[in-house]
Design an enzyme around this catalytic site. Structure first.
Site, short mmCIF file in Angstrom:
data_model
loop_
_atom_site.label_atom_id
_atom_site.label_comp_id
_atom_site.label_asym_id
_atom_site.label_seq_id
_atom_site.Cartn_x
_atom_site.Cartn_y
_atom_site.Cartn_z
N ASP A 8 10.02 -18.65 10.16
CA ASP A 8 8.77 -19.09 10.79
C ASP A 8 8.77 -18.53 12.21
OD1 ASP A 8 10.36 -20.79 12.30
OD2 ASP A 8 9.41 -22.65 11.65
N CYS A 65 14.48 -20.90 10.69
CA CYS A 65 13.46 -21.61 11.47
C CYS A 65 14.15 -22.11 12.74
CB CYS A 65 12.79 -22.71 10.65
SG CYS A 65 13.86 -24.04 10.08
N THR A 67 15.58 -25.00 13.52
CA THR A 67 16.85 -25.69 13.24
C THR A 67 17.50 -25.24 11.93
OG1 THR A 67 15.64 -27.39 12.06
CG2 THR A 67 16.08 -27.80 14.41
N HIS A 98 32.54 -22.31 -2.64
CA HIS A 98 32.53 -23.53 -3.45
C HIS A 98 31.17 -23.83 -4.08
CE1 HIS A 98 36.35 -25.60 -1.61
NE2 HIS A 98 36.55 -24.32 -1.95
N HIS A 133 34.82 -25.07 -9.53
CA HIS A 133 33.53 -25.11 -8.83
C HIS A 133 32.36 -24.80 -9.77
CE1 HIS A 133 35.85 -25.54 -5.24
NE2 HIS A 133 36.51 -24.43 -5.51
C1 RB5 Z 1 8.91 -25.44 14.53
O1 RB5 Z 1 8.57 -26.00 15.75
C2 RB5 Z 1 10.11 -26.17 13.93
O2 RB5 Z 1 9.76 -27.48 13.58
C3 RB5 Z 1 10.65 -25.42 12.74
O3 RB5 Z 1 10.98 -24.13 13.09
C4 RB5 Z 1 11.92 -25.98 12.12
O4 RB5 Z 1 12.91 -26.20 13.06
C5 RB5 Z 1 11.76 -27.10 11.17
O5 RB5 Z 1 12.70 -27.57 10.54
#
Ligand code: RB5
Length: 148
Positions: A8, A65, A67, A98, A133
């Site tokens: 994203d 993304c 996180t 695994h 596994h």
């Molecule tokens: C975008 O602001 C953020 O929410 C997205 O990139 C991500 O971290 C969501 O899990």
């Protein structure tokens, strides 16, 4: 190996970096976007990538993304997708050895380039260990059917 990659707007810098790492390791990398800073919704890109993976048996994916959380949650909704969110090299190694993960999820706002580099090296050099596994991964795959 054929890799699909998508991000994203919060993951585009790492996407470019990771693409180059995989190309330098001799892999084919297909970029599914996004390619601008315009805000987009991560489930749309997770979905696009997972659909390609399902069509291209044996291929793998990288989703990025902010996180890595949203991408991994969305990707794991797809049957046959085992997406692993990794913030360190040990998790990346275990995800392959695994769990036979076929999608690596990364968080651009969590890891610096040095850690991303180590994660990719671990992921890329680790192989699924099979043996005990295999049964466990089959049980993960079977959960999809038993939940629906
Ligand atoms: C975008 O602001 C953020 O929410 C997205 O990139 C991500 O971290 C969501 O899990």
């Amino acid at each position: 190996m054929k890799y699909f990659i998508a991000a994203d707007h919060a993951g585009i810098k790492i996407k470019e970096y990771v693409k180059e790492l995989f190309v330098n390791k001799g892999h084919e990398v297909i970029d599914l976007g996004t390619n601008t800073n315009d805000r987009v919704d991560y489930p749309d890109f997770a979905s696009k990538l997972c659909r390609e993976l399902i069509k291209n048996e044996g291929s793998k994916g990288i989703l990025i993304c902010g996180t890595g959380l949203g991408m991994s949650m969305a990707a794991n909704k797809f049957e046959g997708i085992r997406a692993a969110l990794c913030h360190n090299e040990y998790s990346a190694q275990m995800a392959r050895e695994h769990n036979d993960a076929n999608v690596l999820c990364l968080g651009e706002r969590v890891c610096g380039l040095g850690m991303i580099n180590s994660i990719i090296n671990s992921w890329e050099s680790a192989k699924f260990q099979e043996g005990r596994h295999t049964k466990r991964v089959s049980k993960i795959n079977a959960l999809y059917m038993s939940c629906s």
